[in-house]
Design an enzyme around this catalytic site. Structure first.
Site, PDB file in Angstrom:
ATOM      1  N   LEU A  60      34.193 -14.156  -4.605  1.00 12.91           N
ATOM      2  CA  LEU A  60      34.353 -15.035  -4.502  1.00 12.91           C
ATOM      3  C   LEU A  60      32.154 -15.217  -4.426  1.00 12.91           C
ATOM      4  O   LEU A  60      31.527 -14.577  -4.774  1.00 12.91           O
ATOM      5  CB  LEU A  60      33.799 -15.156  -2.156  1.00 12.91           C
ATOM      6  N   ASP A  61      31.951 -16.436  -3.976  1.00 22.78           N
ATOM      7  CA  ASP A  61      30.431 -17.018  -4.316  1.00 22.78           C
ATOM      8  C   ASP A  61      29.468 -16.386  -3.470  1.00 22.78           C
ATOM      9  O   ASP A  61      29.884 -16.159  -2.114  1.00 22.78           O
ATOM     10  CB  ASP A  61      30.793 -18.885  -4.421  1.00 22.78           C
ATOM     11  N   ARG A  62      28.875 -16.544  -3.768  1.00 21.23           N
ATOM     12  CA  ARG A  62      27.980 -15.776  -3.327  1.00 21.23           C
ATOM     13  C   ARG A  62      27.677 -16.005  -1.971  1.00 21.23           C
ATOM     14  O   ARG A  62      27.343 -15.130  -0.810  1.00 21.23           O
ATOM     15  CB  ARG A  62      26.289 -16.207  -3.996  1.00 21.23           C
TER      16      ARG A  62
END
Length: 230
Positions: A60-62
């Site tokens: 997942l993106d940060r």
């Protein structure tokens, strides 16, 4: 100490709720990352000697929070990765966007290229030799105050895919500074949440569904029936 809620755990799987703004794995920031935190936790809870195995099978993106699955054995990692390759693992997201899509539900197909130096992704034509196909389906669940709440069924896992595609189609995600800087403001938290995973257990062969709800914070609080009840 960052608290990581555990949604499910057995000998093969570890399913957790990723907090927002925590990197999934070690990056240039040097900040504590989810994979390292979970390995330390397993080592302490089970008094394991040496290195702890934990397989990272998706990301997942940060800035994005929500449900993630990790593999506790190499066999589980291989079988989960195979499900992802075959598009057999279903990944659903909730997101709040500015405006509304042309249709209440639909399918978006684009080709994306990532500029690794800038860490930005761009939509390109199908003929671009570097373009990778990106496919998702969406359904509008609610609409209010100039925002739409969408459920996303992600078919391909390209970097920044949901963010780029929705922005390209005229509906940038609330709080997304990278792909919606014209309508968002510094300090806003991106309204994109990994809501549900559907997968086949790597050894039991049973279909399993894991769910996580966004926090009771604005703009999620516009639709409280979709948020986590504390």
């Amino acid at each position: 100490m960052i608290h990581i809620p555990i949604i499910y755990e057995d000998n093969h799987l570890l399913v957790v709720e990723k907090p927002v703004n925590v990197p999934v794995q070690e990056d240039a920031s040097g900040d504590d990352d989810l994979l390292s935190i979970l390995k330390r936790d397993l080592k302490i809870r089970y008094d394991k000697p040496g290195n702890v195995y934990l397989g990272l099978v998706h990301r997942l993106d940060r800035p994005v929070g929500g449900v993630m699955v990790f593999a506790k054995t190499s066999k589980a990692a291989s079988r989960l990765s195979d499900q992802i390759r075959r598009n057999a693992m279903e990944k659903y997201y909730l997101t709040i966007v500015h405006g509304e899509m042309e249709k209440d539900r639909g399918r978006l197909e684009n080709y994306l290229v990532k500029d690794r130096k800038k860490n930005e992704v761009y939509v390109v034509g199908k003929s671009n030799k570097y373009g990778k196909e990106a496919v998702l389906e969406y359904e509008e669940k609610e609409q209010e105050a100039g925002f739409s709440l969408l459920e996303i069924d992600l078919h391909t896992g390209r970097p920044h895919q949901i963010r780029v595609q929705l922005s390209h189609h005229g509906c940038p995600i609330f709080g997304d500074q990278k792909y919606g800087q014209d309508v968002n403001h510094p300090g806003q938290q991106i309204a994109l949440w990994s809501h549900r995973l559907v997968l086949t257990h790597p050894t039991k062969k049973e279909d399993m569904t894991f769910t996580s709800h966004p926090p009771e914070e604005y703009p999620w609080s516009i639709w409280p029936s979709y948020t986590e009840k504390k």
